[in-house]
Design an enzyme around this catalytic site. Structure first.
Site, PDB file in Angstrom:
ATOM      1  N   GLU A 193      -7.314   8.407   6.446  1.00 55.58           N
ATOM      2  CA  GLU A 193      -7.537   9.067   7.739  1.00 55.58           C
ATOM      3  C   GLU A 193      -7.978  10.518   7.599  1.00 55.58           C
ATOM      4  O   GLU A 193      -7.263  11.441   8.032  1.00 55.58           O
ATOM      5  CB  GLU A 193      -6.262   8.976   8.591  1.00 55.58           C
ATOM      6  CG  GLU A 193      -5.769   7.562   8.814  1.00 55.58           C
ATOM      7  CD  GLU A 193      -4.540   7.505   9.748  1.00 55.58           C
ATOM      8  OE1 GLU A 193      -4.006   8.561  10.086  1.00 55.58           O
ATOM      9  OE2 GLU A 193      -4.161   6.391  10.131  1.00 55.58           O
TER      10      GLU A 193
ATOM     11  N   GLU B 240      -3.474  -0.214   8.179  1.00 57.43           N
ATOM     12  CA  GLU B 240      -2.312   0.186   8.980  1.00 57.43           C
ATOM     13  C   GLU B 240      -2.445  -0.366  10.387  1.00 57.43           C
ATOM     14  O   GLU B 240      -3.513  -0.273  11.002  1.00 57.43           O
ATOM     15  CB  GLU B 240      -2.198   1.716   9.124  1.00 57.43           C
ATOM     16  CG  GLU B 240      -1.691   2.434   7.924  1.00 57.43           C
ATOM     17  CD  GLU B 240      -1.581   3.939   8.162  1.00 57.43           C
ATOM     18  OE1 GLU B 240      -1.337   4.366   9.309  1.00 57.43           O
ATOM     19  OE2 GLU B 240      -1.758   4.671   7.177  1.00 57.43           O
TER      20      GLU B 240
ATOM     21  N   ARG C  21       0.857  -1.194   0.000  1.00 56.77           N
ATOM     22  CA  ARG C  21       0.000   0.000   0.000  1.00 56.77           C
ATOM     23  C   ARG C  21       0.894   1.247   0.000  1.00 56.77           C
ATOM     24  O   ARG C  21       1.734   1.419   0.884  1.00 56.77           O
ATOM     25  CB  ARG C  21      -0.891  -0.017   1.247  1.00 56.77           C
ATOM     26  CG  ARG C  21      -1.709   1.240   1.380  1.00 56.77           C
ATOM     27  CD  ARG C  21      -2.674   1.199   2.578  1.00 56.77           C
ATOM     28  NE  ARG C  21      -3.341   2.479   2.630  1.00 56.77           N
ATOM     29  CZ  ARG C  21      -3.338   3.305   3.674  1.00 56.77           C
ATOM     30  NH1 ARG C  21      -2.728   2.962   4.799  1.00 56.77           N
ATOM     31  NH2 ARG C  21      -3.950   4.460   3.614  1.00 56.77           N
TER      32      ARG C  21
ATOM     33  N   TYR D 275      -4.310   1.658  16.060  1.00 56.33           N
ATOM     34  CA  TYR D 275      -3.046   1.660  16.797  1.00 56.33           C
ATOM     35  C   TYR D 275      -3.228   1.437  18.300  1.00 56.33           C
ATOM     36  O   TYR D 275      -2.464   0.712  18.911  1.00 56.33           O
ATOM     37  CB  TYR D 275      -2.303   2.994  16.573  1.00 56.33           C
ATOM     38  CG  TYR D 275      -1.737   3.093  15.178  1.00 56.33           C
ATOM     39  CD1 TYR D 275      -0.462   2.633  14.893  1.00 56.33           C
ATOM     40  CD2 TYR D 275      -2.492   3.624  14.135  1.00 56.33           C
ATOM     41  CE1 TYR D 275       0.066   2.698  13.612  1.00 56.33           C
ATOM     42  CE2 TYR D 275      -1.980   3.699  12.845  1.00 56.33           C
ATOM     43  CZ  TYR D 275      -0.701   3.227  12.591  1.00 56.33           C
ATOM     44  OH  TYR D 275      -0.187   3.271  11.319  1.00 56.33           O
TER      45      TYR D 275
ATOM     46  N   ASN E 213      -7.460   1.644  10.090  1.00 53.79           N
ATOM     47  CA  ASN E 213      -6.155   1.851  10.730  1.00 53.79           C
ATOM     48  C   ASN E 213      -6.385   1.866  12.232  1.00 53.79           C
ATOM     49  O   ASN E 213      -7.157   2.678  12.741  1.00 53.79           O
ATOM     50  CB  ASN E 213      -5.536   3.193  10.315  1.00 53.79           C
ATOM     51  CG  ASN E 213      -5.133   3.212   8.845  1.00 53.79           C
ATOM     52  OD1 ASN E 213      -5.254   2.207   8.144  1.00 53.79           O
ATOM     53  ND2 ASN E 213      -4.653   4.346   8.383  1.00 53.79           N
TER      54      ASN E 213
ATOM     55  N   HIS F  82      -2.946  11.018   0.970  1.00 51.75           N
ATOM     56  CA  HIS F  82      -2.401  10.777   2.309  1.00 51.75           C
ATOM     57  C   HIS F  82      -1.754  12.086   2.768  1.00 51.75           C
ATOM     58  O   HIS F  82      -0.553  12.155   2.999  1.00 51.75           O
ATOM     59  CB  HIS F  82      -1.410   9.611   2.284  1.00 51.75           C
ATOM     60  CG  HIS F  82      -1.108   9.013   3.624  1.00 51.75           C
ATOM     61  ND1 HIS F  82      -1.212   7.671   3.899  1.00 51.75           N
ATOM     62  CD2 HIS F  82      -0.673   9.575   4.775  1.00 51.75           C
ATOM     63  CE1 HIS F  82      -0.852   7.434   5.148  1.00 51.75           C
ATOM     64  NE2 HIS F  82      -0.521   8.588   5.714  1.00 51.75           N
TER      65      HIS F  82
HETATM   66  O1  IFM Z   1       2.599   7.660  10.165  1.00 56.10           O
HETATM   67  C1  IFM Z   1       1.223   7.653  10.336  1.00 56.10           C
HETATM   68  C2  IFM Z   1       0.514   7.468   9.013  1.00 56.10           C
HETATM   69  O2  IFM Z   1       0.887   8.441   8.088  1.00 56.10           O
HETATM   70  C3  IFM Z   1      -0.976   7.559   9.187  1.00 56.10           C
HETATM   71  N1  IFM Z   1      -1.426   6.681  10.234  1.00 56.10           N
HETATM   72  C4  IFM Z   1      -0.717   6.702  11.486  1.00 56.10           C
HETATM   73  C5  IFM Z   1       0.765   6.557  11.261  1.00 56.10           C
HETATM   74  C6  IFM Z   1       1.514   6.584  12.610  1.00 56.10           C
HETATM   75  O3  IFM Z   1       1.278   7.783  13.254  1.00 56.10           O
END
Ligand code: IFM
Length: 482
Positions: free
Chosen positions: A175, A380, A86, A306, A304, A130
């Site tokens: 995002e 992500e 990606r 985290y 995405n 992005h």
């Molecule tokens: O680096 C970023 C990415 O560009 C978008 N999602 C989160 C990642 C980590 O912060």
């Protein structure tokens, strides 16, 4: 014990055949060559030059020099064994002014990249936006202006005509919450504006841009599978006090529902419209027919994930009886009247983000139950840690391996529970420019020595390669996941 009780005797858990393993990057974070071959300036080139905006005054001028080293990076992808890669296209490379004719040299770079992936049997997954908006568009109001969504539609058509037959999966936006709320609300991302009313308008115009892009992709590239990538999480109230529960709902409204509801239910959440009713221009920019465009059916959703977020009402956080809360320093949105909390005992990454893989399973179940049964790709997931090259010349990033293993296990839990997850992409292939943190945070499974551009596969790279080959994960749970 997993969230769904599926701790089988055999800890090795296979993924369905054809599960798409990949890794992700983004143009501004890796390419460099910001003035080469006709590329125009982006809002990030400008933002990086604002004093104090980016750690160490770092910028993307060189980054990982991927523009020149992409063949080396393709070799890394082959060694890793991914089925897909990606990447994102930089709008200012394709249209330096953000409008007008295409810059052929810019397009050619991505055509070479896509051809290189195809020759190596790696599927390109292309993200159209992005965060690197052409600066001339920002000079005219950027995402706060409706016209930017029209310009985006023109840009999408150019890219689709150039690569529509070679790329199967297209992501319109990455995002959009970060573009709107971090870029125009908190001002910690480009273009560095601090205005909640403009952040709300930017939210709508980004989603409108997505909505306009979908039919263009469908007509220019009829075989294309089209989706959007959202950064989503679970918001846990710090207590069951009604004020904290309400605070968690507001956080969920801003990050998740403001994006999921228009895309999947053709409406903005009522409580958020009410919450932002007095900000200008805010959601007054929504015109008739916009939500129909925004909610056009998609072929997949990119998620995405985290970290989870625990929140309390700001008034309660200030009161003595909840003084035992560990109130985090992160509070980018004073208008939401909440504070985020740290959960004692929970591990954190170098971003100070708490690690809780079970949040990913919970999120995926919620998406399936409340929004869509379309295929989901985890576009992500990954972690920054304080990596270093040891005296033997190795980066032994066992903490990243643990993070990935826990989160891939969490994806497996979701699949076991019937969620249609069809792929997983590690963020990121390379250490890279981590936005306002500059080069101080390393997310890569490949170490990049920034002064020389040299790459070195980390231990996590080898671990991920084995995971891909075996199409399975050894089951793992994270702190707080039971
Ligand atoms: O680096 C970023 C990415 O560009 C978008 N999602 C989160 C990642 C980590 O912060």
């Amino acid at each position: 014990m997993s969230t769904n009780g599926s701790n089988t005797a055999d800890p090795i858990r296979p993924f369905p055949p054809g599960f798409l393993w990949g890794t992700a990057t983004a143009s501004y974070q890796i390419e460099g060559a910001t003035t080469l071959d006709g590329r125009g300036p982006s809002i990030w080139d400008t933002f990086c030059r604002q004093p104090g905006a980016v750690f160490n005054a770092d910028n993307g001028d060189v980054a990982c020099d991927h523009y020149h080293r992409y063949l080396e990076d393709l070799d890394l992808l082959v060694e890793l064994g991914v089925g897909a890669y990606r990447f994102s296209v930089a709008w200012p490379r394709v249209q330096p002014e953000g409008s007008g004719p295409a810059n052929q040299k810019g397009l050619d770079f991505y055509r070479r990249l896509v051809a290189g992936l195809r020759e190596r049997d790696i599927e390109p997954m292309l993200t159209l936006y992005h965060w690197d908006l052409p600066q001339p568009l920002e000079d005219r109001g950027g995402w706060c202006e409706r016209d930017t969504s029209e310009r985006f539609a023109d840009y999408v058509e150019i890219v689709a005509r150039a690569m529509g037959s070679d790329v199967e999966r297209w992501i319109t936006l990455n995002e959009p919450w970060c573009s709107s709320w971090l870029g125009y609300g908190a001002g910690v991302h480009a273009p560095g504006v601090k205005d909640i009313g403009r952040a709300a308008a930017a939210t709508h115009h980004l989603l409108l841009a997505h909505g306009k892009a979908v039919p263009i992709l469908r007509s220019v590239a009829p075989e294309a599978k089209v989706g959007i990538t959202l950064n989503l999480t679970v918001h846990q109230p710090g207590s069951d006090h009604p004020m904290d529960v309400a605070a968690a709902l507001r956080a969920d409204g801003n990050l998740n529902r403001l994006f999921l509801e228009p895309v999947f239910h053709a409406k903005y959440p009522k409580d958020m419209l009410e919450h932002y009713r007095s900000v200008k221009p805010g959601f007054s920019v929504v015109a008739e027919g916009d939500l129909e465009l925004i909610s056009a059916p998609l072929d997949f959703l990119g998620v995405n994930y985290y970290n989870p977020v625990t929140v309390v009402d700001e008034q309660r956080a200030a009161e003595a009886r909840v003084a035992s809360y560990v109130v985090s320093t992160h509070n980018p949105f004073p208008d939401l009247h909440l504070r985020s909390l740290e959960t004692p005992g929970r591990d954190k990454t170098a971003m100070d983000w708490e690690i809780q893989a079970a949040g990913l399973t919970e999120l995926l179940l919620k998406i399936r139950d409340e929004y869509t049964t379309a295929p989901i790709y985890i576009t992500e997931n990954g972690a920054a840690f304080d990596d270093y090259v040891d005296p033997n010349g190795q980066v032994l990033d066992h903490n990243r391996i643990a993070y990935l293993q826990e989160h891939i296990s969490a994806v497996h839990d979701a699949i076991d529970a019937g969620v249609n997850v069809q792929g997983y992409f590690v963020w990121s292939l390379l250490d890279n420019f981590e936005w306002a943190y500059g080069y101080s945070r390393r997310f890569g499974i490949v170490w990049v020595d920034f002064p020389t551009g040299e790459r070195l596969a980390k231990e996590s790279f080898r671990w991920y390669a084995e995971t891909i080959t075996s199409n399975s994960v050894e089951y793992a749970t994270s702190v707080g996941s039971s």
